[in-house]
Scaffold this motif. Structure first.
Motif, PDB file in Angstrom:
ATOM      1  N   ARG A  20      37.683   5.018 -11.044  1.00 30.75           N
ATOM      2  CA  ARG A  20      36.711   4.176 -10.963  1.00 30.75           C
ATOM      3  C   ARG A  20      36.324   3.859 -12.384  1.00 30.75           C
ATOM      4  NH1 ARG A  20      32.439   3.648  -6.833  1.00 30.75           N
ATOM      5  NH2 ARG A  20      33.356   5.396  -5.767  1.00 30.75           N
ATOM      6  N   ILE A  21      36.238   4.707 -13.362  1.00 32.83           N
ATOM      7  CA  ILE A  21      35.830   4.434 -14.347  1.00 32.83           C
ATOM      8  C   ILE A  21      36.813   3.472 -15.191  1.00 32.83           C
ATOM      9  CG2 ILE A  21      35.826   5.241 -16.966  1.00 32.83           C
ATOM     10  CD1 ILE A  21      34.812   7.946 -15.577  1.00 32.83           C
ATOM     11  N   ASP A  22      38.381   3.583 -14.906  1.00 35.61           N
ATOM     12  CA  ASP A  22      39.170   2.606 -15.397  1.00 35.61           C
ATOM     13  C   ASP A  22      39.198   1.197 -14.681  1.00 35.61           C
ATOM     14  OD1 ASP A  22      40.435   4.692 -16.989  1.00 35.61           O
ATOM     15  OD2 ASP A  22      42.016   5.149 -15.643  1.00 35.61           O
ATOM     16  N   ALA A  23      38.765   1.324 -13.544  1.00 41.90           N
ATOM     17  CA  ALA A  23      38.538  -0.191 -12.947  1.00 41.90           C
ATOM     18  C   ALA A  23      37.340  -0.722 -13.421  1.00 41.90           C
ATOM     19  CB  ALA A  23      38.335   0.007 -11.334  1.00 41.90           C
ATOM     20  N   GLY A  33       0.838  -1.198  -0.061  1.00 37.79           N
ATOM     21  CA  GLY A  33       0.057   0.066  -0.091  1.00 37.79           C
ATOM     22  C   GLY A  33       0.907   1.281   0.096  1.00 37.79           C
ATOM     23  N   LYS A  34       2.120   1.303  -0.195  1.00 40.42           N
ATOM     24  CA  LYS A  34       3.121   2.511  -0.084  1.00 40.42           C
ATOM     25  C   LYS A  34       3.516   2.935  -1.539  1.00 40.42           C
ATOM     26  CE  LYS A  34       3.421   2.802   4.462  1.00 40.42           C
ATOM     27  NZ  LYS A  34       2.289   2.087   4.932  1.00 40.42           N
ATOM     28  N   GLU A  35       2.856   2.569  -2.573  1.00 44.62           N
ATOM     29  CA  GLU A  35       2.816   3.156  -3.906  1.00 44.62           C
ATOM     30  C   GLU A  35       3.165   4.557  -3.832  1.00 44.62           C
ATOM     31  OE1 GLU A  35       1.240  -1.100  -4.274  1.00 44.62           O
ATOM     32  OE2 GLU A  35       1.024   0.542  -3.055  1.00 44.62           O
ATOM     33  N   GLY A  36       3.903   5.034  -4.684  1.00 38.96           N
ATOM     34  CA  GLY A  36       3.938   6.540  -4.694  1.00 38.96           C
ATOM     35  C   GLY A  36       4.999   7.003  -3.545  1.00 38.96           C
ATOM     36  N   THR A  37       5.361   6.301  -2.499  1.00 34.98           N
ATOM     37  CA  THR A  37       6.131   6.821  -1.409  1.00 34.98           C
ATOM     38  C   THR A  37       7.487   7.142  -1.855  1.00 34.98           C
ATOM     39  OG1 THR A  37       5.065   5.597   0.079  1.00 34.98           O
ATOM     40  CG2 THR A  37       6.971   6.302   0.829  1.00 34.98           C
ATOM     41  N   ARG A  38       7.864   8.299  -1.663  1.00 38.56           N
ATOM     42  CA  ARG A  38       9.291   8.904  -1.831  1.00 38.56           C
ATOM     43  C   ARG A  38      10.242   8.406  -0.821  1.00 38.56           C
ATOM     44  NH1 ARG A  38      10.928  11.214  -6.118  1.00 38.56           N
ATOM     45  NH2 ARG A  38      12.264  12.159  -5.300  1.00 38.56           N
ATOM     46  N   LEU A  39      11.320   7.710  -1.145  1.00 41.62           N
ATOM     47  CA  LEU A  39      12.277   7.099  -0.013  1.00 41.62           C
ATOM     48  C   LEU A  39      13.433   8.251   0.161  1.00 41.62           C
ATOM     49  CD1 LEU A  39      12.102   3.562  -1.564  1.00 41.62           C
ATOM     50  CD2 LEU A  39      10.961   4.727   0.456  1.00 41.62           C
ATOM     51  N   ALA A  40      14.246   7.603   0.843  1.00 39.05           N
ATOM     52  CA  ALA A  40      15.340   8.491   1.404  1.00 39.05           C
ATOM     53  C   ALA A  40      16.518   8.976  -0.063  1.00 39.05           C
ATOM     54  CB  ALA A  40      16.339   7.869   2.322  1.00 39.05           C
ATOM     55  N   THR A  41      17.203   9.794   0.211  1.00 36.86           N
ATOM     56  CA  THR A  41      18.168  10.123  -0.833  1.00 36.86           C
ATOM     57  C   THR A  41      19.723   9.413  -0.363  1.00 36.86           C
ATOM     58  OG1 THR A  41      17.121  12.064  -1.467  1.00 36.86           O
ATOM     59  CG2 THR A  41      19.462  12.017  -2.259  1.00 36.86           C
ATOM     60  N   SER A  42      20.386   9.122  -1.131  1.00 36.15           N
ATOM     61  CA  SER A  42      21.901   8.350  -0.790  1.00 36.15           C
ATOM     62  C   SER A  42      22.824   9.511  -0.751  1.00 36.15           C
ATOM     63  CB  SER A  42      22.270   7.540  -1.902  1.00 36.15           C
ATOM     64  OG  SER A  42      22.794   8.096  -3.232  1.00 36.15           O
ATOM     65  N   GLU A  43      23.807   9.235  -0.167  1.00 35.48           N
ATOM     66  CA  GLU A  43      25.287  10.350  -0.363  1.00 35.48           C
ATOM     67  C   GLU A  43      25.608  10.353  -1.673  1.00 35.48           C
ATOM     68  OE1 GLU A  43      26.130  11.770   2.482  1.00 35.48           O
ATOM     69  OE2 GLU A  43      24.730  10.845   3.541  1.00 35.48           O
ATOM     70  N   TRP A  44      26.251  11.618  -2.011  1.00 35.79           N
ATOM     71  CA  TRP A  44      26.945  11.755  -3.164  1.00 35.79           C
ATOM     72  C   TRP A  44      28.090  10.798  -3.483  1.00 35.79           C
ATOM     73  CZ3 TRP A  44      24.445  14.456  -6.858  1.00 35.79           C
ATOM     74  CH2 TRP A  44      23.538  15.683  -6.526  1.00 35.79           C
ATOM     75  N   VAL A  45      28.338  10.465  -4.490  1.00 35.77           N
ATOM     76  CA  VAL A  45      29.466   9.548  -5.003  1.00 35.77           C
ATOM     77  C   VAL A  45      30.485  10.255  -6.200  1.00 35.77           C
ATOM     78  CG1 VAL A  45      30.294   7.329  -5.911  1.00 35.77           C
ATOM     79  CG2 VAL A  45      28.587   7.448  -3.888  1.00 35.77           C
ATOM     80  N   GLU A  54      20.950  10.961 -10.014  1.00 35.59           N
ATOM     81  CA  GLU A  54      20.903  12.495 -10.162  1.00 35.59           C
ATOM     82  C   GLU A  54      22.467  12.631 -10.343  1.00 35.59           C
ATOM     83  OE1 GLU A  54      17.028  14.066  -7.654  1.00 35.59           O
ATOM     84  OE2 GLU A  54      18.981  13.805  -6.551  1.00 35.59           O
ATOM     85  N   ILE A  55      22.684  13.823 -11.190  1.00 32.48           N
ATOM     86  CA  ILE A  55      23.903  14.323 -11.156  1.00 32.48           C
ATOM     87  C   ILE A  55      24.172  15.512 -10.525  1.00 32.48           C
ATOM     88  CG2 ILE A  55      26.027  15.167 -12.802  1.00 32.48           C
ATOM     89  CD1 ILE A  55      24.180  13.339 -15.117  1.00 32.48           C
ATOM     90  N   GLU A  56      25.182  15.761  -9.693  1.00 33.97           N
ATOM     91  CA  GLU A  56      25.208  17.054  -9.017  1.00 33.97           C
ATOM     92  C   GLU A  56      25.855  18.215  -9.873  1.00 33.97           C
ATOM     93  OE1 GLU A  56      27.073  18.698  -4.979  1.00 33.97           O
ATOM     94  OE2 GLU A  56      28.543  17.543  -6.140  1.00 33.97           O
ATOM     95  N   GLY A  89      34.764  13.293 -12.840  1.00 32.11           N
ATOM     96  CA  GLY A  89      35.011  14.415 -11.951  1.00 32.11           C
ATOM     97  C   GLY A  89      33.458  14.772 -11.481  1.00 32.11           C
ATOM     98  N   SER A  90      32.450  14.216 -11.812  1.00 27.68           N
ATOM     99  CA  SER A  90      31.056  14.511 -11.447  1.00 27.68           C
ATOM    100  C   SER A  90      30.829  13.666 -10.131  1.00 27.68           C
ATOM    101  CB  SER A  90      30.031  14.107 -12.307  1.00 27.68           C
ATOM    102  OG  SER A  90      30.014  14.815 -13.412  1.00 27.68           O
ATOM    103  N   ARG A  91      29.626  14.194  -9.353  1.00 27.93           N
ATOM    104  CA  ARG A  91      29.291  13.357  -8.388  1.00 27.93           C
ATOM    105  C   ARG A  91      27.665  12.951  -8.510  1.00 27.93           C
ATOM    106  NH1 ARG A  91      30.267  15.317  -2.241  1.00 27.93           N
ATOM    107  NH2 ARG A  91      28.436  16.984  -2.815  1.00 27.93           N
ATOM    108  N   ILE A  92      27.455  11.696  -8.364  1.00 25.55           N
ATOM    109  CA  ILE A  92      26.238  11.271  -8.302  1.00 25.55           C
ATOM    110  C   ILE A  92      25.519  10.808  -7.134  1.00 25.55           C
ATOM    111  CG2 ILE A  92      26.321  10.816 -10.733  1.00 25.55           C
ATOM    112  CD1 ILE A  92      26.734   7.676 -10.006  1.00 25.55           C
ATOM    113  N   ARG A  93      24.045  10.687  -7.249  1.00 24.33           N
ATOM    114  CA  ARG A  93      23.565  10.176  -5.827  1.00 24.33           C
ATOM    115  C   ARG A  93      22.331   9.526  -6.408  1.00 24.33           C
ATOM    116  NH1 ARG A  93      21.094  15.481  -2.536  1.00 24.33           N
ATOM    117  NH2 ARG A  93      19.454  15.797  -4.179  1.00 24.33           N
ATOM    118  N   GLY A  94      21.354   8.792  -5.493  1.00 28.78           N
ATOM    119  CA  GLY A  94      20.135   7.917  -5.663  1.00 28.78           C
ATOM    120  C   GLY A  94      19.197   8.323  -5.173  1.00 28.78           C
ATOM    121  N   THR A  95      17.788   8.359  -5.476  1.00 24.75           N
ATOM    122  CA  THR A  95      16.744   8.675  -4.874  1.00 24.75           C
ATOM    123  C   THR A  95      15.928   7.631  -5.402  1.00 24.75           C
ATOM    124  OG1 THR A  95      15.851  10.164  -6.578  1.00 24.75           O
ATOM    125  CG2 THR A  95      17.084  11.175  -5.123  1.00 24.75           C
ATOM    126  N   GLY A  96      14.892   7.521  -4.525  1.00 24.06           N
ATOM    127  CA  GLY A  96      13.962   6.184  -4.657  1.00 24.06           C
ATOM    128  C   GLY A  96      12.524   6.590  -4.502  1.00 24.06           C
TER     129      GLY A  96
END
Length: 159
Positions: free
Chosen positions: A31-34, A13-25, A133-135, A104-111
């Motif tokens: 990281r790309i090379d790895a 019954g929680k459809e549509g609920t916005r969840l937390a946002t992660s930290e920026w990474v 998301e991209i900062e 060099g960008s930072r990204i994070r996730g929202t749910g």
């Protein structure tokens, strides 16, 4: 801090609920090379900063699948479901790569909870849309996200 559900049934019954946002990474070249080493994808737009400087993005960019794989890092920061015997990533639907992630960008996730249902065996299956998301230069997310994916997660009841 993750949005917490004390047990899987609390998702119903929680459809549509916005969840937390992660930290920026930070998405650094290392990281790309790895990721390129792990996958064998050494396309110059990812791993050749000199050539990429004159390419379509002005710098190297993260692989789309690198961006997608970081959803696994973001999920526990976005949502925490407690009191289940096992949790399984069943798959994903509607994956879209909307903007490149420049080195060099930072990204994070929202749910957001898209759907929840009880499935065979009493498990609870939740589709959670994760927006990567991209900062922007102002510290706020850019208008267009890097990636949007509907993750399918199944939580099995405690014995």
């Amino acid at each position: 801090m993750a949005t917490i559900f004390e047990n899987p049934r609390d998702l119903l019954g929680k459809e549509g609920t916005r969840l937390a946002t992660s930290e920026w990474v930070a998405i650094e070249q290392s990281r790309i090379d790895a990721f390129a080493e792990c996958t064998g994808d050494h396309q110059w737009i990812h791993v050749d900063p000199v050539r990429a400087k004159d390419g379509p993005f002005g710098a190297t960019i993260a692989h789309g699948y690198l961006t997608l794989s970081l959803v696994n890092l973001f999920m526990p920061q976005i949502v925490e479901v407690r009191r289940f015997s096992a949790g399984v990533n069943v798959g994903m639907d509607k994956t879209r790569f909307l903007s490149p992630v420049i080195v060099g960008s930072r990204i994070r996730g929202t749910g957001e909870i898209v759907s929840v249902e009880e499935v065979k065996g009493g498990a609870i299956q939740a589709v959670i849309r994760v927006t990567v998301e991209i900062e922007g230069p102002d510290g706020q997310p850019t208008a267009k996200p890097a990636c949007v994916v509907d993750t399918i997660n199944r939580y099995f009841p405690e014995s």
